[in-house]
Design a protein around this motif. Structure first.
Motif, mmCIF file in Angstrom:
data_model
loop_
_atom_site.group_PDB
_atom_site.id
_atom_site.type_symbol
_atom_site.label_atom_id
_atom_site.label_comp_id
_atom_site.label_asym_id
_atom_site.label_seq_id
_atom_site.Cartn_x
_atom_site.Cartn_y
_atom_site.Cartn_z
ATOM 1 N N ARG A 247 0.710 -1.318 -0.061
ATOM 2 C CA ARG A 247 -0.043 -0.123 -0.067
ATOM 3 C C ARG A 247 0.674 1.268 -0.135
ATOM 4 N NH1 ARG A 247 -2.144 -0.678 4.617
ATOM 5 N NH2 ARG A 247 -3.675 -1.925 3.939
ATOM 6 N N ILE B 286 2.502 1.824 -3.207
ATOM 7 C CA ILE B 286 1.602 2.456 -4.480
ATOM 8 C C ILE B 286 1.311 3.915 -3.975
ATOM 9 C CG2 ILE B 286 -0.800 2.377 -5.072
ATOM 10 C CD1 ILE B 286 -0.762 -0.591 -4.590
ATOM 11 N N LEU B 287 1.075 4.474 -2.876
ATOM 12 C CA LEU B 287 0.643 5.383 -2.555
ATOM 13 C C LEU B 287 1.662 6.512 -2.751
ATOM 14 C CD1 LEU B 287 -1.685 4.865 0.673
ATOM 15 C CD2 LEU B 287 -2.257 5.258 -1.604
ATOM 16 N N SER B 288 2.871 6.128 -2.384
ATOM 17 C CA SER B 288 4.090 6.829 -2.596
ATOM 18 C C SER B 288 4.471 7.163 -4.106
ATOM 19 C CB SER B 288 5.289 6.380 -2.050
ATOM 20 O OG SER B 288 5.875 5.153 -2.340
ATOM 21 N N GLY B 289 3.896 6.446 -4.967
ATOM 22 C CA GLY B 289 4.096 6.494 -6.421
ATOM 23 C C GLY B 289 5.280 5.662 -6.901
ATOM 24 N N SER C 137 3.469 2.589 -10.158
ATOM 25 C CA SER C 137 2.410 3.442 -11.087
ATOM 26 C C SER C 137 1.360 2.919 -11.447
ATOM 27 C CB SER C 137 3.244 3.893 -12.316
ATOM 28 O OG SER C 137 3.724 2.989 -13.199
ATOM 29 N N GLU C 138 0.178 3.633 -11.790
ATOM 30 C CA GLU C 138 -1.067 2.886 -12.490
ATOM 31 C C GLU C 138 -0.773 1.935 -13.456
ATOM 32 O OE1 GLU C 138 -5.096 2.165 -12.689
ATOM 33 O OE2 GLU C 138 -3.913 3.790 -11.288
ATOM 34 N N LEU D 62 -6.690 -0.840 -4.596
ATOM 35 C CA LEU D 62 -5.703 -0.377 -4.859
ATOM 36 C C LEU D 62 -4.979 -1.431 -5.683
ATOM 37 C CD1 LEU D 62 -4.161 0.824 -1.419
ATOM 38 C CD2 LEU D 62 -4.979 2.275 -3.190
ATOM 39 N N VAL E 55 -1.862 -2.609 -10.227
ATOM 40 C CA VAL E 55 -1.790 -1.468 -9.366
ATOM 41 C C VAL E 55 -2.767 -0.464 -9.898
ATOM 42 C CG1 VAL E 55 -0.750 0.570 -8.620
ATOM 43 C CG2 VAL E 55 0.434 -1.579 -8.533
ATOM 44 N N HIS E 56 -3.754 0.095 -9.087
ATOM 45 C CA HIS E 56 -4.786 0.972 -9.292
ATOM 46 C C HIS E 56 -4.749 1.968 -8.377
ATOM 47 C CE1 HIS E 56 -8.618 2.776 -10.521
ATOM 48 N NE2 HIS E 56 -8.921 2.504 -9.233
ATOM 49 N N ARG E 57 -4.037 3.266 -8.766
ATOM 50 C CA ARG E 57 -4.004 4.373 -7.813
ATOM 51 C C ARG E 57 -5.398 4.873 -7.484
ATOM 52 N NH1 ARG E 57 0.643 6.331 -6.602
ATOM 53 N NH2 ARG E 57 -0.209 8.428 -6.674
ATOM 54 N N SER F 271 -12.618 6.743 -5.580
ATOM 55 C CA SER F 271 -12.044 6.219 -4.303
ATOM 56 C C SER F 271 -12.740 6.833 -3.342
ATOM 57 C CB SER F 271 -10.699 6.012 -4.184
ATOM 58 O OG SER F 271 -10.345 4.921 -5.343
#
Length: 286
Positions: free
Chosen positions: A61, A64-67, A70-71, A104, A117-119, A124
């Motif tokens: 997680r 993903i959130l930190s980038g 990527s998507e 996510l 990955v799904h940002r 959301s």
């Protein structure tokens, strides 16, 4: 050798005299053990050890959130995740399910499938807010207060940031609202579309997602056929047109003022006929 009377006192005789006896020091009493220990015995509370699946999910997680991911990035296959992490297959699967529920990860079965990955985006935010609204059984008063707080800001931002496409979207929603005639449900859908178009024109992701989440509640709150007569529909269309004009002219102050008058006036008018205390939302369709 003659012993004097003074020599009879202990300690007064000389060491080499027959009457000399060395003075004894008083004996010290043995220390009595204390009833309480000198220092407290260390104590420990119960420890809560996180599940391995939660730890793995937290790491993915954060990446993903930190980038970092990527998507659309594909995670390693399940077998490789087991080898890389040293965790069991069941633990890895549980971690992936946690992230899938949080939207996510997109889990695709079959050949060419896997975990992708799904940002998080505005959908959301909308989904989360809708869950809160449904769980808390939102008060009508709270809904009106929220609209009065955010929609004038949405209108002002729309006047500042709108594009030509945004104006076309506003005009299309307004035309649909006017053409709805006596079809109240069509009118209500067009009304929601217009308000969402204003938010999109403002180009603020949080406000767009938040207003989108409120759409279902706004629809439920305005779904009053005994209130939405021809006169109310006409006043609504007129207010929308004036707000759209301010947005088109990039007049932020006028857009904010007119939207505030619109949503506050609606809240006062509907309160006179609506005796419900809360908005009841139907479970959304899959």
């Amino acid at each position: 050798m003659t012993t004097t009377a003074a020599d009879l006192f202990i300690g007064s005789a000389k060491p080499d005299s027959p009457g000399f006896r060395p003075e004894r020091k008083p004996e010290r009493p043995e220390p009595v053990p204390s009833a309480e220990p000198s220092s407290p015995v260390p104590r420990f509370g119960a420890l809560t050890v996180p599940k391995a699946s939660d730890v793995l999910a937290a790491e993915v997680r954060e990446r993903i959130l930190s980038g970092e991911f990527s998507e659309g990035t594909a995670l390693p296959p399940e077998r490789q995740l087991v080898e890389q992490t040293g965790l069991s297959r069941a633990t890895v699967r549980e971690a992936l399910r946690i992230l899938e529920v949080e939207r996510l990860l997109d889990i695709r079965p079959g050949r060419g499938g896997g975990a992708f990955v799904h940002r998080p985006g505005r959908e959301s935010l909308a989904s989360t807010v809708q869950l809160v609204i449904r769980g808390q059984r939102i008060r009508l008063e709270a809904l009106h207060e929220t609209r009065e707080a955010i929609e004038p800001t949405c209108a002002a931002l729309a006047a500042r940031n709108r594009t030509q496409q945004d104006l076309l979207d506003l005009d299309a929603a307004h035309a649909e609202l006017v053409d709805a005639g006596d079809d109240v449900q069509r009118f209500l859908r067009a009304n929601i579309d217009w308000h969402n178009a204003v938010a999109r024109a403002g180009d603020n992701e949080l406000l767009i997602g938040f207003l989108s989440a409120l759409s279902e509640s706004i629809h439920a709150a305005t779904n009053l056929e005994q209130f939405l007569d021809a006169r109310i529909r006409e006043l609504t269309a007129r207010a929308h047109a004036r707000i759209s004009d301010a947005i088109r002219a990039r007049d932020e102050a006028a857009a904010r003022r007119r939207m505030s008058r619109h949503v506050c006036g609606f809240a006062r008018a509907v309160a006179e006929v609506d005796r419900r205390e809360r908005v009841e939302l139907a479970e959304p369709a899959d």
